[in-house]
Design a protein around this motif. Structure first.
Motif, mmCIF file in Angstrom:
data_model
loop_
_atom_site.group_PDB
_atom_site.id
_atom_site.type_symbol
_atom_site.label_atom_id
_atom_site.label_comp_id
_atom_site.label_asym_id
_atom_site.label_seq_id
_atom_site.Cartn_x
_atom_site.Cartn_y
_atom_site.Cartn_z
ATOM 1 N N LYS A 24 -31.720 -15.395 82.890
ATOM 2 C CA LYS A 24 -33.096 -15.662 83.281
ATOM 3 C C LYS A 24 -33.331 -17.124 83.655
ATOM 4 O O LYS A 24 -34.384 -17.481 84.133
ATOM 5 C CB LYS A 24 -34.046 -15.279 82.145
ATOM 6 N N LYS A 25 -32.349 -17.977 83.421
ATOM 7 C CA LYS A 25 -32.504 -19.382 83.762
ATOM 8 C C LYS A 25 -32.751 -19.514 85.262
ATOM 9 O O LYS A 25 -32.052 -18.919 86.077
ATOM 10 C CB LYS A 25 -31.256 -20.167 83.363
ATOM 11 N N ASP A 26 -33.756 -20.301 85.648
ATOM 12 C CA ASP A 26 -34.161 -20.416 87.050
ATOM 13 C C ASP A 26 -33.102 -21.191 87.834
ATOM 14 O O ASP A 26 -32.935 -22.395 87.652
ATOM 15 C CB ASP A 26 -35.516 -21.125 87.124
ATOM 16 N N LYS A 27 -32.400 -20.484 88.709
ATOM 17 C CA LYS A 27 -31.340 -21.118 89.491
ATOM 18 C C LYS A 27 -31.895 -22.157 90.463
ATOM 19 O O LYS A 27 -31.172 -23.051 90.894
ATOM 20 C CB LYS A 27 -30.563 -20.050 90.257
ATOM 21 N N ARG A 28 -33.167 -22.044 90.795
ATOM 22 C CA ARG A 28 -33.766 -23.012 91.717
ATOM 23 C C ARG A 28 -33.796 -24.414 91.121
ATOM 24 O O ARG A 28 -33.890 -25.412 91.855
ATOM 25 C CB ARG A 28 -35.179 -22.571 92.083
ATOM 26 N N LEU A 29 -33.733 -24.479 89.784
ATOM 27 C CA LEU A 29 -33.844 -25.779 89.109
ATOM 28 C C LEU A 29 -32.488 -26.370 88.745
ATOM 29 O O LEU A 29 -32.428 -27.485 88.207
ATOM 30 C CB LEU A 29 -34.693 -25.629 87.846
ATOM 31 N N GLU A 30 -31.416 -25.669 89.022
ATOM 32 C CA GLU A 30 -30.081 -26.152 88.669
ATOM 33 C C GLU A 30 -29.766 -27.456 89.410
ATOM 34 O O GLU A 30 -29.918 -27.544 90.631
ATOM 35 C CB GLU A 30 -29.022 -25.096 89.002
ATOM 36 N N GLY A 31 -29.353 -28.448 88.662
ATOM 37 C CA GLY A 31 -29.000 -29.739 89.252
ATOM 38 C C GLY A 31 -30.192 -30.614 89.601
ATOM 39 O O GLY A 31 -30.019 -31.714 90.147
ATOM 40 N N LEU A 32 -31.424 -30.144 89.288
ATOM 41 C CA LEU A 32 -32.617 -30.916 89.649
ATOM 42 C C LEU A 32 -32.688 -32.229 88.873
ATOM 43 O O LEU A 32 -33.037 -33.266 89.447
ATOM 44 C CB LEU A 32 -33.881 -30.087 89.400
ATOM 45 N N ASP A 33 -32.341 -32.206 87.602
ATOM 46 C CA ASP A 33 -32.374 -33.438 86.810
ATOM 47 C C ASP A 33 -31.539 -34.531 87.462
ATOM 48 O O ASP A 33 -31.975 -35.686 87.584
ATOM 49 C CB ASP A 33 -31.848 -33.181 85.395
ATOM 50 N N GLU A 34 -30.334 -34.171 87.866
ATOM 51 C CA GLU A 34 -29.418 -35.143 88.461
ATOM 52 C C GLU A 34 -29.964 -35.658 89.790
ATOM 53 O O GLU A 34 -29.884 -36.858 90.096
ATOM 54 C CB GLU A 34 -28.026 -34.525 88.667
ATOM 55 N N GLU A 35 -30.538 -34.745 90.591
ATOM 56 C CA GLU A 35 -31.062 -35.140 91.896
ATOM 57 C C GLU A 35 -32.246 -36.097 91.744
ATOM 58 O O GLU A 35 -32.362 -37.086 92.480
ATOM 59 C CB GLU A 35 -31.472 -33.906 92.690
ATOM 60 N N LEU A 36 -33.100 -35.825 90.776
ATOM 61 C CA LEU A 36 -34.258 -36.691 90.580
ATOM 62 C C LEU A 36 -33.864 -38.028 89.966
ATOM 63 O O LEU A 36 -34.490 -39.062 90.250
ATOM 64 C CB LEU A 36 -35.305 -35.989 89.710
ATOM 65 N N SER A 37 -32.820 -38.039 89.155
ATOM 66 C CA SER A 37 -32.326 -39.306 88.608
ATOM 67 C C SER A 37 -31.815 -40.203 89.729
ATOM 68 O O SER A 37 -31.971 -41.423 89.685
ATOM 69 C CB SER A 37 -31.200 -39.034 87.600
ATOM 70 N N ILE A 367 -41.144 -37.904 98.040
ATOM 71 C CA ILE A 367 -39.728 -37.488 98.047
ATOM 72 C C ILE A 367 -39.507 -36.381 97.020
ATOM 73 O O ILE A 367 -38.935 -35.330 97.328
ATOM 74 C CB ILE A 367 -38.805 -38.687 97.751
ATOM 75 N N VAL A 368 -39.976 -36.611 95.803
ATOM 76 C CA VAL A 368 -39.795 -35.626 94.732
ATOM 77 C C VAL A 368 -40.542 -34.336 95.065
ATOM 78 O O VAL A 368 -40.014 -33.232 94.880
ATOM 79 C CB VAL A 368 -40.262 -36.207 93.380
ATOM 80 N N ARG A 369 -41.760 -34.465 95.571
ATOM 81 C CA ARG A 369 -42.536 -33.275 95.958
ATOM 82 C C ARG A 369 -41.753 -32.428 96.964
ATOM 83 O O ARG A 369 -41.671 -31.197 96.835
ATOM 84 C CB ARG A 369 -43.856 -33.720 96.579
ATOM 85 N N ASN A 370 -41.183 -33.058 97.976
ATOM 86 C CA ASN A 370 -40.460 -32.310 99.012
ATOM 87 C C ASN A 370 -39.155 -31.713 98.498
ATOM 88 O O ASN A 370 -38.773 -30.607 98.888
ATOM 89 C CB ASN A 370 -40.194 -33.217 100.209
ATOM 90 N N ILE A 371 -38.481 -32.438 97.621
ATOM 91 C CA ILE A 371 -37.259 -31.898 97.011
ATOM 92 C C ILE A 371 -37.587 -30.619 96.246
ATOM 93 O O ILE A 371 -36.907 -29.597 96.358
ATOM 94 C CB ILE A 371 -36.612 -32.945 96.080
ATOM 95 N N VAL A 372 -38.662 -30.687 95.469
ATOM 96 C CA VAL A 372 -39.086 -29.530 94.670
ATOM 97 C C VAL A 372 -39.497 -28.376 95.587
ATOM 98 O O VAL A 372 -39.140 -27.216 95.351
ATOM 99 C CB VAL A 372 -40.237 -29.920 93.726
ATOM 100 N N ALA A 373 -40.249 -28.673 96.640
ATOM 101 C CA ALA A 373 -40.709 -27.622 97.555
ATOM 102 C C ALA A 373 -39.528 -26.893 98.188
ATOM 103 O O ALA A 373 -39.517 -25.658 98.273
ATOM 104 C CB ALA A 373 -41.600 -28.234 98.635
ATOM 105 N N ASP A 374 -38.529 -27.637 98.644
ATOM 106 C CA ASP A 374 -37.351 -27.015 99.261
ATOM 107 C C ASP A 374 -36.659 -26.068 98.288
ATOM 108 O O ASP A 374 -36.206 -24.981 98.672
ATOM 109 C CB ASP A 374 -36.366 -28.088 99.724
ATOM 110 N N ARG A 375 -36.592 -26.474 97.031
ATOM 111 C CA ARG A 375 -35.913 -25.655 96.018
ATOM 112 C C ARG A 375 -36.754 -24.430 95.638
ATOM 113 O O ARG A 375 -36.255 -23.306 95.620
ATOM 114 C CB ARG A 375 -35.660 -26.494 94.762
#
Length: 602
Positions: A24-37, A367-375
């Motif tokens: 059930k883990k949301d695959k859309r969020l995988e690697g998001l922490d690293e990308e935002l860092s 930048i963060v808003r658009n990264i999130v939207a794409d995902r």
């Protein structure tokens, strides 16, 4: 054996539950922490927080970096940031509620609710509606220096200034951002409810949405332990701590004074994503929500060849509206000294994202808003971080080239036409307010209600602030140039300030500052002076005020401006100087725009 079987059964059940949880883990969020860092590092921001909403749930909420660099305090989802102009949607929503509760009509004139309100001309006085103000189509430019550099004591003073603020085009002919129009909406809400704007925001939105730590003043923000310190970046991109700008104290609160965190702003997004419904309560009508995110004034929006999927640009009620890769986007940014923000949602996808950063004029929120939207909407991914960084570097290179080539228009090896002390005085404009310019340690200092501004020589009679203040929203970041001018008599008469690119520079008239005169000094000037056959009298009234009387004219109060020098208080550019031989006063000079006239003492 039974115990072993039972244990195996439990292990299988537990293992199955863990496996289901992982699935059930949301695959859309995988690697998001690293990308935002990486975004944090690329822009050398102090810190930021982000939250993602889907329908009525928060699916992601996290802080990155530091809310206070000096004390190494981390950003959390509860960290309070100034959200700047993301406040505007709250203010317009107040009127949305009041329209349902009262006879308020958006097509009415704001003057109905604020009788003392006047605009620059009759077209505006007779034509501006509340809706015009809600979607920035009055034709009046920002005039932000009026409140940002010259804060008013209250909203009434800002309302009074609006009568002197020039438009650049006709009503409804062009979109132009204007904070005063949202100030006015806040005042309308105050007049209808009999309550302060911040109390309305608290009672109508913060309380029902459970936004318990959100507030409308810097004092309340810093009283909360988990709050952010604001920063900017210098030319070397090193972090510089910014002072808080107390926008509510400057009386402009309805345009941008809310402080909040991503956890609580997520509740605000849920309200909009769900058509004004929050839980079982209809806080905003579905009709208002749809109307607020409907285009009411076009801004532009011709797509570029590089990014053809970004097009359509319009404004609703406190919301920017655009197309993002085929999705309808509703958003509003914010910027105030040391802080930037973006609050956005995609109504047809029921996705929302809020980004708050303690970095001035930052690209991080978009930048963060658009990264999130794409995902979250499974769109073709754009490397927004790299793309905007490349544009930033290109812009900086161009600016450095202009500065080094001298093409910025600055002339080297020039000097002011007067001694610095002769520039001192009180400078005022009825649409902007007033401030004293003083000489301190051989430097000109503009004393404003928001603090001291040190002016350094730019060229000729032009000066500029030694340090640029943080900034607000999308105000032009060009340096403020104070262009001083002289009257016919040679004295400094005022300065022109080019604060609005669409209209002529704003003129601030100079009045000399009075200097302290020791007790008994004025007595030496008292007497009769002969001027072209007339007797001019100089005398003292009220024990400490010097006056001059010329036959056939009213008596004039004299304002001491220097040794043996006075300004005629009610006549700008008219001065007198007493001439001495030794210790005795022998004559009086009237220094006027049309010449200098000498009267001998009798």
């Amino acid at each position: 054996m039974k115990h072993l079987s039972l244990m195996l059964c439990l292990i299988l059940v537990f293992g199955s539950a863990v496996a289901q949880k992982k699935e059930k883990k949301d695959k859309r969020l995988e690697g998001l922490d690293e990308e935002l860092s990486t975004v944090l590092e690329t822009w050398n921001a102090a810190g930021f927080a982000v939250a993602i909403v889907e329908k009525d749930k928060v699916v992601y909420s996290k802080g990155f970096g530091m809310r206070n660099v000096e004390e190494q305090l981390p950003v959390t989802e509860n960290t309070l940031f100034a959200i700047g102009s993301s406040t505007k949607a709250f203010t317009s929503a107040l009127l949305g509620q009041l329209r349902e509760e009262t006879d308020l009509d958006f097509d009415e004139s704001p003057i109905k609710y604020i009788p003392e309100l006047r605009f620059y001309n009759d077209e505006l006085n007779n034509g501006v509606t509340i809706q015009d103000m809600m979607c920035h189509r009055t034709g009046i430019p920002r005039h932000d220096v009026s409140w940002y550099l010259f804060p008013a004591k209250d909203r009434a003073e800002l309302i009074e200034r609006m009568a002197y603020q020039e438009p650049f085009t006709g009503l409804r002919k062009s979109w132009y951002y204007n904070n005063f129009m949202f100030l006015t909406q806040g005042v309308i809400a105050e007049r209808i409810t009999g309550k302060d704007w911040k109390d309305n925001i608290d009672e109508r939105f913060f309380t029902p949405l459970g936004m318990t730590n959100s507030n409308c003043t810097i004092d309340e923000m810093v009283a909360f332990e988990d709050h952010a310190t604001g920063y900017s970046n210098d030319d070397e991109e090193e972090l510089v701590k910014e002072d808080y700008y107390r926008i509510e104290a400057a009386a402009m609160g309805p345009a941008g004074s809310i402080n909040s965190n991503v956890k609580e702003m997520s509740e605000w997004l849920k309200l909009w994503i769900n058509g004004g419904m929050y839980g079982e309560e209809q806080i905003l009508t579905n009709g208002y929500v749809r109307e607020a995110m409907t285009p009411h004034m076009a801004m532009g929006g011709v797509p570029s060849a590089e990014l053809p999927s970004l097009h359509m640009s319009a404004y609703g009620y406190g919301w920017f509206l655009s197309s993002y890769k085929g999705r309808y986007r509703v958003e509003h940014g914010g910027n105030i000294d040391g802080f930037s923000a973006n609050v956005a949602f995609y109504p047809t996808d029921s996705i929302g994202v809020v980004v708050l950063v303690n970095q001035n004029g930052s690209d991080v929120p978009s930048i963060v808003r658009n990264i999130v939207a794409d995902r979250m909407m499974d769109l073709d991914k754009t490397d927004w971080n790299a793309l905007l960084r490349e544009r930033f570097e290109e812009g900086r290179a161009v600016q450095e080239e202009v500065s080094s080539s001298g093409e910025d228009g600055r002339q080297a090896n020039t000097r002011p036409s007067h001694n610095l002390v002769e520039y001192t005085g009180n400078y005022s404009n009825p649409g902007y307010g007033n401030a004293d310019l003083i000489l301190r340690n051989d430097s000109l200092i503009l004393i404003t209600a928001d603090g001291d501004l040190w002016l350094s020589h730019y060229h000729y009679d032009v000066f500029m602030p030694f340090e640029t203040k943080g900034g607000v929203d999308t105000t032009d970041k060009s340096p403020l140039l104070f262009n001083f001018s002289s009257g016919a008599g040679g004295d400094i008469s005022g300065f022109h300030l080019p604060v609005e690119p669409t209209i002529e520079p704003i003129f601030f008239e100079r009045t000399p500052l009075a200097v302290e005169v020791e007790e008994g000094v004025l007595e030496q000037y008292v007497g009769e002076y002969e001027l072209a056959g007339q007797v001019v009298k100089v005398y003292i009234k009220d024990e400490s005020t010097l006056y001059v009387f010329v036959p056939g004219q009213p008596e004039y109060e004299l304002l001491p401006t220097g040794e043996d020098k006075f300004a005629i208080k009610i006549l700008n550019g008219y001065n007198v100087a007493f001439v001495k031989e030794g210790e005795s006063v022998t004559s009086l000079k009237f220094i006027q725009p049309n010449g200098t006239f000498v009267a001998k003492k009798k």
